[in-house]
Design a protein around this motif. Structure first.
Motif, PDB file in Angstrom:
ATOM      1  N   SER A  12      37.899  36.703  44.606  1.00  0.00           N
ATOM      2  CA  SER A  12      38.140  36.615  43.165  1.00  0.00           C
ATOM      3  C   SER A  12      39.564  36.118  42.956  1.00  0.00           C
ATOM      4  N   ASP A  13      39.911  35.801  41.701  1.00  0.00           N
ATOM      5  CA  ASP A  13      41.282  35.333  41.455  1.00  0.00           C
ATOM      6  C   ASP A  13      42.216  36.499  41.115  1.00  0.00           C
ATOM      7  N   LYS A  14      41.759  37.694  41.407  1.00  0.00           N
ATOM      8  CA  LYS A  14      42.589  38.882  41.166  1.00  0.00           C
ATOM      9  C   LYS A  14      43.396  39.167  42.447  1.00  0.00           C
ATOM     10  N   PRO A  42      27.805  34.127  46.268  1.00  0.00           N
ATOM     11  CA  PRO A  42      28.161  35.240  45.379  1.00  0.00           C
ATOM     12  C   PRO A  42      27.059  35.624  44.394  1.00  0.00           C
ATOM     13  N   GLY A  58      35.666  45.576  45.364  1.00  0.00           N
ATOM     14  CA  GLY A  58      34.788  44.875  44.426  1.00  0.00           C
ATOM     15  C   GLY A  58      35.567  44.012  43.455  1.00  0.00           C
ATOM     16  N   THR A  59      36.789  44.411  43.183  1.00  0.00           N
ATOM     17  CA  THR A  59      37.631  43.649  42.261  1.00  0.00           C
ATOM     18  C   THR A  59      38.177  42.396  42.922  1.00  0.00           C
ATOM     19  N   HIS A  62      34.436  38.201  44.940  1.00  0.00           N
ATOM     20  CA  HIS A  62      33.648  37.624  43.845  1.00  0.00           C
ATOM     21  C   HIS A  62      32.172  37.670  44.235  1.00  0.00           C
ATOM     22  N   SER A  63      31.420  38.470  43.483  1.00  0.00           N
ATOM     23  CA  SER A  63      29.973  38.590  43.701  1.00  0.00           C
ATOM     24  C   SER A  63      29.486  39.506  42.588  1.00  0.00           C
ATOM     25  N   TYR A  64      28.200  39.763  42.527  1.00  0.00           N
ATOM     26  CA  TYR A  64      27.749  40.889  41.699  1.00  0.00           C
ATOM     27  C   TYR A  64      28.269  42.149  42.382  1.00  0.00           C
ATOM     28  N   ALA A  65      28.786  43.080  41.594  1.00  0.00           N
ATOM     29  CA  ALA A  65      29.407  44.242  42.228  1.00  0.00           C
ATOM     30  C   ALA A  65      29.414  45.450  41.302  1.00  0.00           C
TER      31      ALA A  65
END
Lengths: 287, 592
Positions: A12-14, A42, A58-59, A62-65
């Motif tokens: 993810s971009d976090k 993802p 999970g954060t 990137h996927s369903y989470a």
């Protein structure tokens, strides 16, 4: 998405807030590589995480989470996989999440043998609450809540899994990026519950189970010529308290995953617009 | 109310079989109930039982009439007693017109009050002659047929249904046992039916209990995934679904505990299935841990609570409506939810269907609150009461791949918790391209990512609560009404007391008391009863708990005092007893 999925697509971009040098970076990278290498993307992947430093994964992926409550990630993953056998399910947690508050679920998830992957970031410490003993902490490991050490033996998660009827037991080291990704990939490819305990050092609160400690002590079972399908050999290495092993310790070649045992194969998200066509039969049963 | 009871005797028969747990009481009673249903008679059953497999008094009671029956009464006409305790436990309900069937050859000396008719039938010996002592209860059913003039051929039909799967020999033996009992009474007693009259009709009725209705409602509504942990009195929902859900491509999993059960169901729901779990209060305690996560992650989930007597282990096989506050307020923080409490067995079906629609339309957990009395009561209905063509499915804002685009932010992230006018966000399930997102029990932004930013927090809290306000406006939250709409006396009830109240109306009318009954199936949101209460001179809230949890809620809503009838003996209200309670309560001084 299709075959051109790269492991960074699972990122993810976090920006992670793990401490610089935390083992969880390496653990997560290996998971993403293994997912990409096994042809997942993802949109068909569901990551479940518990609570603790590990729970943040999970954060950062990137996927369903779903980032759930403490210790119950395995039941959530079980429900996802049963409802949607077409979805790749990966459950992640820490040693506290999996072997303390969630220990009961661990035992039953292992014996249920649902076709999903469980990655435990084992740092032998509670990091997020700033350094208390975990169920895998050494018996003399001094912490704020155990000033003289827990004075009880650590849980051996590999043995717990074996005793619960596991079909796949592996261990890896987050810093050995290549081997770690390979081992997680084998867990994903395994037909059943793929369990990987990952040494994922806490650089802030654990000055015993460090990168150096694991680098010096780790024995790679592949190099040792260990046959993971040999139950007796597996038992020996799993119960060997003197060494830290890396690799697949045990794999049941005849593993039959839950969905095959129970004939759970349908995508349960698809239902008709009204009651099923023959639903009045349900009423007539009560004549 | 004895006079009234006697008047009813011709059309209304109260029958029971009782003995030790393990004596086959339940299946014996069920067979007789089915025979009566086959004869086109209405049936309402109840059970006295203890939480053990063997030992302890247990009884299966049937009230039957050609008219609809929906309550138990304090009267027993025919009793099949396998033990002395069965007689002793029911002395209050037995009367001078009662007949007691017992086996005088057995070791106990039956003490039967003189004014009653003792019918001594060698149940065991006759059963042995027919093929096995195990059929002694069936002999008793045959005897009961003879006493009441009920055609034993209806019993044959019920025996075929019950034993058909075990082969024709077993069926024939049982029919023979029934006839042996019938003939024995015919030859040895001249009872002239004791004045009872078992008329039959051409109506075809189905016979089912509240838990079966909930299970059937779940299947009709498209529930495909159920995770649960066995607990009395909810287990039979799980058993019902286990037997049938695979025919519809679904699955039931028995979890290791309730903590796991609700998390599995949560996982199934996030994966896109209509998912459910069911338990009783003690299990809700454990599930409360995850309840907040279900609500804040905006996951559609139906959680059934089949209430039993608490707290702690309480009286596990006894009736109580003690979980209302837990359903309304359980969990830390402020958790939006719906609370629906079916008021009858047909409503168990319809409210389950509705619960699944509410859950998905508003992406909010729904408590479906039933109780032990409804879970074990079997009642007859015309099959049209469960008309499957009337079942509607509304999956709310479930988006497909073509709709994903309109819910992406500038960076292409799916806004799973988008702040919308009605509070409801789009819902995408795994496999939906470009909609991958996370959700969490942490406070989060529109994308489902953790936030502690003040505005974001307020937006998300308001949005979740707005869903409830939207539902309040868009859905019907009506009550059900019975009795005289213009009466000065208002009786309010929730959940399963409805049937007893409807029947109590007749007793009250006989005593010259008119009442208006409001039966409330929606606990949250719930109908505003201000006008109704203000229009009444007296308001009484009836519920099976000690503290009056619903009465508290009503008082808070309307800012007035109400009278209360609370029963917490562990036994449901009976129509005649309830009529007395209401009559007495209305006569009391108004509370300060």
């Amino acid at each position: 998405m299709s075959s051109d999925v790269r492991f960074t697509d699972f990122k993810s971009d976090k920006q992670p807030t793990w401490c610089p040098g935390c083992g969880d970076f390496g653990t997560m990278n290996g998971m993403m590589k293994a997912l990409a290498n096994t042809g997942n993307d993802p949109d068909n992947t569901f990551v479940v995480a518990g609570i603790g430093c590990s729970g943040k994964i999970g954060t950062y992926m990137h996927s369903y989470a779903l980032h759930g409550v403490h210790g119950r990630a395995l039941p959530v993953g079980t429900g996802v996989k049963m409802a949607r056998p077409d979805v790749e399910v990966m459950v992640a947690g820490g040693d506290g999440d999996g072997y303390s508050i969630g220990a009961g679920h661990f035992v039953h998830a292992v014996r249920r043998n649902v076709d999903m992957t469980y990655v435990v970031m084992d740092n032998r410490i509670y990091g997020l609450t700033k350094g208390q003993a975990s169920p895998t902490s050494r018996s003399d490991f001094e912490t704020s809540t155990t000033p003289e050490g827990p004075k009880q033996p650590p849980v051996n998660p590999l043995a717990l899994a074996l005793a619960s009827g596991a079909s796949f037991i592996a261990q890896s080291f987050s810093s050995d990026a290549m081997r770690h990704a390979e081992i997680v990939q084998e867990a994903i490819e395994h037909d059943g519950f793929g369990f990987v305990n990952v040494f994922s050092p806490c650089v802030t609160f654990n000055d015993v189970d460090t990168y150096d400690y694991f680098r010096d002590s780790l024995v790679d079972l592949e190099e040792e010529g260990h046959d993971p399908t040999d139950y007796e050999a597996a038992k020996e290495v799993i119960l060997d308290a003197d060494k830290e092993y890396q690799g697949v310790l045990y794999q049941d070649e005849n593993s039959v995953p839950y969905h095959e045992q129970h004939g759970v194969t349908e995508d349960m998200s698809e239902i008709p617009d009204g009651a099923p066509e023959d639903a009045m039969d349900l009423v007539r049963e009560f004549y | 109310m004895g006079g009234k009871a006697q008047d009813n005797m011709a059309e209304d028969l109260n029958w029971a079989v009782g003995g030790e747990a393990g004596d086959g009481i339940d299946s014996t009673g069920k067979i007789f109930a089915q025979a009566l249903a086959r004869a086109g008679r209405h049936v309402f059953t109840s059970k006295d039982f203890a939480s053990r497999i063997r030992g302890g008094y247990t009884a299966y009671k049937i009230r039957t009439s050609v008219d609809k029956v929906q309550s138990v009464v304090d009267r027993l006409d025919i009793l099949v007693a396998l033990t002395q305790r069965t007689i002793d436990e029911n002395l209050d309900e037995l009367h001078e017109g009662s007949a007691i069937i017992y086996d005088g050859e057995r070791s106990w000396d039956a003490e039967i009050p003189e004014e009653m008719t003792a019918v001594d039938v060698p149940l065991k010996s006759l059963a042995e002659e027919a093929g096995g002592a195990i059929m002694r209860n069936i002999v008793a059913l045959g005897a009961a047929c003879e006493i009441t003039g009920f055609d034993v051929e209806y019993l044959d039909e019920a025996l075929e249904k019950r034993f058909g799967g075990k082969g024709s020999k077993i069926v024939e033996n049982n029919k023979e046992a029934a006839r042996a009992g019938q003939e024995y009474v015919q030859e040895n007693y001249d009872l002239d039916r004791l004045g009872y009259n078992i008329d039959t009709t051409d109506n075809d009725y189905v016979l089912l209990n509240g838990n079966e209705a909930i299970g059937m409602g779940a299947l009709a509504a498209g529930c495909r995934f159920y995770a649960g942990y066995p607990i009395t009195p909810a287990t039979s929902i799980m058993e019902y679904l286990t037997e049938r859900i695979e025919d519809y491509g679904g699955h039931v999993v028995q979890a290791e505990d309730e903590l796991s059960a609700i998390n599995m169901a949560l996982g199934g729901a996030r994966a896109g299935a209509r998912a459910m779990t069911a338990t009783s209060g003690a299990g809700i305690d454990l599930m409360t841990e995850t309840f907040g996560l279900v609500a804040t992650s905006e996951t559609p989930l139906v959680i059934a609570d089949v209430q039993r007597s608490g707290p702690s282990t309480g009286m596990p096989t006894k009736q109580e409506q003690g979980d209302l506050n837990m359903a309304l307020y359980g969990g830390h923080g402020e958790v939006p939810r719906f609370v629906v409490a079916p008021t009858s067995i047909t409503e168990c079906f319809w409210k389950t269907v509705e619960a699944f629609n509410l859950a998905e339309k508003y992406q909010t957990p729904v408590f479906l609150v039933s109780d032990l009395a409804m879970s074990v009561t079997e009642q007859t209905f015309p099959p049209e009461a469960f008309d499957m063509d009337e079942v509607e499915i509304d999956r709310g804002k479930l988006v497909d791949e073509d709709e994903v685009d309109e819910w992406l932010d500038a960076q292409g992230h799916f806004r799973a918790h988008a702040v919308t006018e009605d509070g409801v966000s789009p819902r995408a399930i795994p496999g939906t391209t470009d909609a991958a997102h996370m959700s969490t029990g942490l406070e989060h932004d529109e994308l489902g990512r953790r936030t502690e930013e003040e505005d974001e927090r307020v937006h998300q809290v308001d949005k979740r609560n707005r869903k409830v306000e939207t539902a309040r406006e868009n859905e019907d939250w009506d009550y059900r009404e019975f009795g005289d709409p213009d009466a000065d006396n208002l009786i309010i009830s929730w959940g399963s007391n409805e049937g007893a109240l409807i029947e109590a109306l007749d007793y009250l009318k006989d005593d010259g008391i008119d009442v208006r009954v409001i039966s409330v199936p929606y606990i949250f949101p719930r109908p505003d009863l201000t006008e109704e209460i203000e229009a009444a001179e007296e308001t009484v809230v009836v519920e099976c708990n000690a503290t009056g949890q619903f009465a508290d809620v009503i008082e808070h809503d309307v800012l007035t005092r109400v009278k209360r009838i609370n029963k917490y003996t562990g036994v449901r209200f009976k129509a005649d007893e309830l009529a007395d309670d209401i009559s007495n309560k209305l006569a009391e001084e108004v509370p300060a």
